[in-house]
Design an enzyme around this catalytic site. Structure first.
Site, PDB file in Angstrom:
ATOM      1  N   LEU A   1      49.181  16.584  60.710  1.00 60.22           N
ATOM      2  CA  LEU A   1      48.987  16.157  62.095  1.00 60.22           C
ATOM      3  C   LEU A   1      47.978  17.091  62.759  1.00 60.22           C
ATOM      4  O   LEU A   1      48.233  18.278  62.937  1.00 60.22           O
ATOM      5  CB  LEU A   1      50.316  16.197  62.852  1.00 60.22           C
ATOM      6  CG  LEU A   1      51.458  15.419  62.202  1.00 60.22           C
ATOM      7  CD1 LEU A   1      52.695  15.466  63.084  1.00 60.22           C
ATOM      8  CD2 LEU A   1      51.052  13.974  61.925  1.00 60.22           C
TER       9      LEU A   1
ATOM     10  N   ARG B   1      47.572  23.853  75.624  1.00 58.01           N
ATOM     11  CA  ARG B   1      48.037  25.190  75.997  1.00 58.01           C
ATOM     12  C   ARG B   1      47.040  26.283  75.607  1.00 58.01           C
ATOM     13  O   ARG B   1      47.154  27.419  76.042  1.00 58.01           O
ATOM     14  CB  ARG B   1      49.421  25.452  75.372  1.00 58.01           C
ATOM     15  CG  ARG B   1      50.526  24.636  76.022  1.00 58.01           C
ATOM     16  CD  ARG B   1      51.779  24.520  75.158  1.00 58.01           C
ATOM     17  NE  ARG B   1      51.632  23.530  74.080  1.00 58.01           N
ATOM     18  CZ  ARG B   1      52.618  23.155  73.266  1.00 58.01           C
ATOM     19  NH1 ARG B   1      53.810  23.716  73.385  1.00 58.01           N
ATOM     20  NH2 ARG B   1      52.411  22.246  72.329  1.00 58.01           N
TER      21      ARG B   1
ATOM     22  N   THR C   1      53.675  13.341  68.269  1.00 61.07           N
ATOM     23  CA  THR C   1      53.612  13.557  66.813  1.00 61.07           C
ATOM     24  C   THR C   1      54.101  12.346  66.014  1.00 61.07           C
ATOM     25  O   THR C   1      53.627  12.097  64.905  1.00 61.07           O
ATOM     26  CB  THR C   1      54.444  14.799  66.423  1.00 61.07           C
ATOM     27  OG1 THR C   1      55.737  14.697  67.056  1.00 61.07           O
ATOM     28  CG2 THR C   1      53.791  16.081  66.876  1.00 61.07           C
TER      29      THR C   1
ATOM     30  N   ASN D   1      62.953  23.947  64.596  1.00 61.47           N
ATOM     31  CA  ASN D   1      62.227  23.069  63.680  1.00 61.47           C
ATOM     32  C   ASN D   1      60.823  23.647  63.485  1.00 61.47           C
ATOM     33  O   ASN D   1      60.119  23.903  64.445  1.00 61.47           O
ATOM     34  CB  ASN D   1      62.159  21.675  64.324  1.00 61.47           C
ATOM     35  CG  ASN D   1      61.171  20.759  63.638  1.00 61.47           C
ATOM     36  OD1 ASN D   1      60.961  20.861  62.430  1.00 61.47           O
ATOM     37  ND2 ASN D   1      60.570  19.863  64.410  1.00 61.47           N
TER      38      ASN D   1
ATOM     39  N   ARG E   1      20.177  44.030  58.672  1.00 69.97           N
ATOM     40  CA  ARG E   1      20.196  42.578  58.852  1.00 69.97           C
ATOM     41  C   ARG E   1      20.060  41.889  57.491  1.00 69.97           C
ATOM     42  O   ARG E   1      19.774  42.537  56.485  1.00 69.97           O
ATOM     43  CB  ARG E   1      19.093  42.176  59.833  1.00 69.97           C
ATOM     44  CG  ARG E   1      19.453  42.645  61.257  1.00 69.97           C
ATOM     45  CD  ARG E   1      18.297  42.508  62.203  1.00 69.97           C
ATOM     46  NE  ARG E   1      17.756  41.161  62.206  1.00 69.97           N
ATOM     47  CZ  ARG E   1      16.505  40.867  62.536  1.00 69.97           C
ATOM     48  NH1 ARG E   1      15.649  41.835  62.886  1.00 69.97           N
ATOM     49  NH2 ARG E   1      16.079  39.630  62.513  1.00 69.97           N
TER      50      ARG E   1
ATOM     51  N   TYR F   1       5.266  40.655  62.380  1.00 70.74           N
ATOM     52  CA  TYR F   1       5.166  39.348  63.040  1.00 70.74           C
ATOM     53  C   TYR F   1       3.899  39.297  63.884  1.00 70.74           C
ATOM     54  O   TYR F   1       3.670  40.171  64.727  1.00 70.74           O
ATOM     55  CB  TYR F   1       6.405  39.165  63.929  1.00 70.74           C
ATOM     56  CG  TYR F   1       6.544  37.809  64.564  1.00 70.74           C
ATOM     57  CD1 TYR F   1       6.393  36.649  63.809  1.00 70.74           C
ATOM     58  CD2 TYR F   1       6.856  37.680  65.905  1.00 70.74           C
ATOM     59  CE1 TYR F   1       6.543  35.404  64.398  1.00 70.74           C
ATOM     60  CE2 TYR F   1       7.018  36.440  66.495  1.00 70.74           C
ATOM     61  CZ  TYR F   1       6.852  35.296  65.744  1.00 70.74           C
ATOM     62  OH  TYR F   1       7.001  34.072  66.317  1.00 70.74           O
TER      63      TYR F   1
HETATM   64  C1  UD1 Z   1      56.334  20.341  67.382  1.00 66.97           C
HETATM   65  C2  UD1 Z   1      57.722  19.717  67.161  1.00 66.97           C
HETATM   66  C3  UD1 Z   1      58.779  20.784  67.415  1.00 66.97           C
HETATM   67  C4  UD1 Z   1      58.559  21.959  66.507  1.00 66.97           C
HETATM   68  C5  UD1 Z   1      57.127  22.493  66.617  1.00 66.97           C
HETATM   69  C6  UD1 Z   1      56.858  23.494  65.511  1.00 66.97           C
HETATM   70  C7  UD1 Z   1      57.584  17.356  67.826  1.00 66.97           C
HETATM   71  C8  UD1 Z   1      57.904  16.366  68.863  1.00 66.97           C
HETATM   72  N1  UD1 Z   1      57.909  18.624  68.081  1.00 66.97           N
HETATM   73  O1  UD1 Z   1      56.279  20.729  68.748  1.00 66.97           O
HETATM   74  O2  UD1 Z   1      60.067  20.243  67.183  1.00 66.97           O
HETATM   75  O3  UD1 Z   1      59.472  22.986  66.801  1.00 66.97           O
HETATM   76  O4  UD1 Z   1      56.158  21.434  66.482  1.00 66.97           O
HETATM   77  O5  UD1 Z   1      55.648  24.172  65.682  1.00 66.97           O
HETATM   78  O6  UD1 Z   1      57.067  17.011  66.788  1.00 66.97           O
HETATM   79  N2  UD1 Z   1      49.616  16.172  67.259  1.00 66.97           N
HETATM   80  C9  UD1 Z   1      48.911  15.015  66.987  1.00 66.97           C
HETATM   81  N3  UD1 Z   1      48.974  13.990  67.877  1.00 66.97           N
HETATM   82  C10 UD1 Z   1      49.731  14.033  69.004  1.00 66.97           C
HETATM   83  C11 UD1 Z   1      50.441  15.222  69.280  1.00 66.97           C
HETATM   84  C12 UD1 Z   1      50.372  16.265  68.380  1.00 66.97           C
HETATM   85  O7  UD1 Z   1      48.245  14.914  65.979  1.00 66.97           O
HETATM   86  O8  UD1 Z   1      49.726  13.051  69.758  1.00 66.97           O
HETATM   87  C13 UD1 Z   1      49.507  17.287  66.301  1.00 66.97           C
HETATM   88  C14 UD1 Z   1      48.892  18.519  66.933  1.00 66.97           C
HETATM   89  O9  UD1 Z   1      47.499  18.550  66.692  1.00 66.97           O
HETATM   90  C15 UD1 Z   1      49.613  19.653  66.237  1.00 66.97           C
HETATM   91  C16 UD1 Z   1      50.925  19.053  65.795  1.00 66.97           C
HETATM   92  O10 UD1 Z   1      50.802  17.652  65.909  1.00 66.97           O
HETATM   93  O11 UD1 Z   1      48.919  20.086  65.075  1.00 66.97           O
HETATM   94  C17 UD1 Z   1      52.086  19.540  66.653  1.00 66.97           C
HETATM   95  O12 UD1 Z   1      51.867  19.166  67.998  1.00 66.97           O
HETATM   96  P1  UD1 Z   1      52.314  20.110  69.192  1.00 66.97           P
HETATM   97  O13 UD1 Z   1      51.988  19.417  70.464  1.00 66.97           O
HETATM   98  O14 UD1 Z   1      51.794  21.460  69.004  1.00 66.97           O
HETATM   99  O15 UD1 Z   1      53.899  20.100  68.996  1.00 66.97           O
HETATM  100  P2  UD1 Z   1      54.921  21.187  69.489  1.00 66.97           P
HETATM  101  O16 UD1 Z   1      55.162  21.028  70.939  1.00 66.97           O
HETATM  102  O17 UD1 Z   1      54.530  22.515  69.011  1.00 66.97           O
HETATM  103 CA    CA Z   2      52.751  23.279  67.963  1.00 64.69          CA
END
Ligand code: UD1
Ligand code: CA
Length: 469
Positions: free
Chosen positions: A9, A16, A89, A181, A345, A399
């Site tokens: 993902l 943030r 996610t 998680n 360099r 140069y």
């Molecule tokens: C997520 C988990 C949380 C866990 C944590 C661990 C969910 C709902 N929550 O939270 O339980 O403890 O990771 O680090 O899954 N992303 C997408 N598309 C989206 C949203 C996110 O691809 O629409 C990708 C982001 O790029 C990232 C990953 O998913 O790499 C996690 O997303 P993030 O928003 O960081 O989730 P957390 O709030 O950290």
């Molecule tokens: Ca995260």
């Protein structure tokens, strides 16, 4: 052989981080977050990897493609399914399903912002998942500071996982739970497709949570396992630069501990940055504030006084890199000495026992064995033979405003201080150039060349102001 596919993902913006860069391209001390995740995955040899991209999709795709082409990553079939808008996610994982059409077996889902998960832990998760015939096996961790992470909610016995509740959706009691998680899961492919079609966005963030598939499995009477990671810190996710700092500290601590145990003396481990590709032999001493990056190698017995930045640079046995040296794509020969305050360099090659002193800049410059340029000098686009002395303030004028030209100085020459060598130019072996010369023509071997104007002297001279005029 059971089949294995991976969904990464990587579509999120990383709000943030407050940066324009897609979060997964944020770099740790050595490489972008996503490359850490992908290199852990490559050790599992999955049959296919779907990297879900969205925010900054083209950039993420390009970075991964470049790393694959450069051989930094070794993965079989990689696809980049798009998640059109970042709705959580669960929605991201759903976007990957068309890429996995026809696949059945185990799907690893991993967040691209969890860089420290090791291949060993991933393998252990897959093994446990298959042994237990679970619908979902996820990696959990019991951590001192669970804020921001989804909490693992277990039944009264503590054995069975019931659901995952995101931090923002937690009740005050749930917030006290310290089992979190990690965002890494092994899921049965058929169950994944079926459960993702059923998740909703009824939660504090109005997003489709991947974590909701856990409760669905439980409700359908399927097995869910949460496997605690034992190696500390593997669970760290990067949502802010503070998280990134923590990850960097872990990466550096692990690397520096290995080096200290292998016989490298690092005087102040807190102020040293060492990239994973750097090779350091035993018997090397590294002073404070040192950055060693890229394909840098430090051979046995060389020493770095401190405050230096070396990138893609080879330092031979016994060489001394003194305080304040910056070098890139350069070679520092055996027993050579560089600095303090020198700038090598790209393309600088210092042969054995060369001395390059303070405020000397070199570029595309080869200095033969035992030659020295001790002070305040620019050596660009030049080939210098052996035992050549370059006086203070020497400049290769390489140069002409349009093109770069080369200077060649053969063995045993003496270049007096404050000499300008207007390239293209060559100085034959054993020649001497008088101090203050501006040379614009080749100098044959065994000669003296100087362009110094004669000194004029008027005796008994008193300056006007002294005469009171
Ligand atoms: C997520 C988990 C949380 C866990 C944590 C661990 C969910 C709902 N929550 O939270 O339980 O403890 O990771 O680090 O899954 N992303 C997408 N598309 C989206 C949203 C996110 O691809 O629409 C990708 C982001 O790029 C990232 C990953 O998913 O790499 C996690 O997303 P993030 O928003 O960081 O989730 P957390 O709030 O950290
Ligand atoms: Ca995260």
């Amino acid at each position: 052989m059971e089949r294995l596919a991976v969904i990464v993902l990587a579509a999120g913006q990383g709000k943030r981080m407050k940066s324009d860069l897609p979060k997964v391209l944020t770099s740790t001390v050595d490489k972008p977050l996503i490359c850490h995740t992908l290199s852990a995955i490559s050790a599992l040899q999955p049959e296919q990897v779907a990297i879900v991209v969205g925010h900054g999709a083209a950039l993420v795709e390009e970075a991964v493609t470049v790393a694959l082409k450069a051989g930094e990553l070794c993965l079989p079939s990689v696809s980049f399914p798009r998640q059109e808008s970042q709705r959580g996610t669960g929605d991201a994982a759903r976007s990957a399903l068309p890429s996995l059409r026809g696949f059945s077996g185990t799907v690893i889902i991993i967040c691209g912002d969890t860089p420290l998960v090791s291949p060993q832990t991933l393998s252990a998760m897959i093994t446990a998942h298959r042994r237990e015939c679970a619908a979902i096996t996820l990696l959990s961790a019991v951590v001192p500071e669970p804020r921001g992470y989804g909490r693992i909610i277990r039944d009264a016995s503590g054995d069975l996982v019931q659901k995952i509740t995101e931090c923002r959706d937690c009740s005050p009691d749930e917030r006290l739970i310290r089992e979190i998680n990690t965002g890494v899961y092994a899921v049965d492919a058929d169950f994944l497709a079926e459960s993702l079609s059923r998740i909703t966005n009824e939660n504090a963030q109005g997003e489709y949570y991947l974590t909701d598939i856990v409760e669905q499995a439980v409700l359908a009477g399927k097995k869910v396992r949460a496997l605690p990671v034992f190696e500390s810190d593997e669970w760290l996710g990067v949502n802010t630069y503070l998280d990134l700092h923590r990850v960097n500290q872990v990466i550096l601590r692990r690397r520096i501990e290995q080096l200290l145990l292998s016989g490298v003396n690092i005087l102040d481990p807190r102020s040293v940055i060492i990239d994973e590709r750097v090779v350091i032999e035993p018997g090397v001493t590294i002073g404070p504030n040192t950055q060693l990056l890229g394909a840098t190698t430090l051979r046995r017995g060389c020493s770095l006084e401190g405050n230096s930045y070396l990138k893609d640079t080879f330092v031979e046995e016994g060489a001394a890199v003194k305080f304040g040296v910056r070098a890139e794509r350069s070679i520092i020969g055996r027993n050579a000495s560089v600095g303090p305050f020198a700038h090598l360099r790209p393309g600088s090659v210092l042969k054995d026992s060369v001395k390059v002193g303070n405020f000397v800049e070199t570029k595309n410059a080869e200095l033969g064995a035992n030659s020295s340029a001790g002070h305040l000098t620019y050596l660009g686009d030049c080939t210098i033979g052996e035992r050549v002395n370059i006086g203070a303030g020497t400049i290769t004028c390489n140069y002409d405003g349009f093109k770069k030209h080369r200077t060649i100085i053969e063995d045993d020459c003496f270049i007096g201080s404050d000499t300008c060598l207007i390239a293209p130019l060559s100085v034959g072996a054993k020649s001497t150039i008088g101090a203050g010369s501006v040379l614009s023509a080749d100098v044959p071997a065994n000669s003296l060349a100087l362009t110094r104007p004669p000194v004029k002297i008027r005796q008994d001279y008193v300056r006007k102001e002294r005469r009171g005029e």
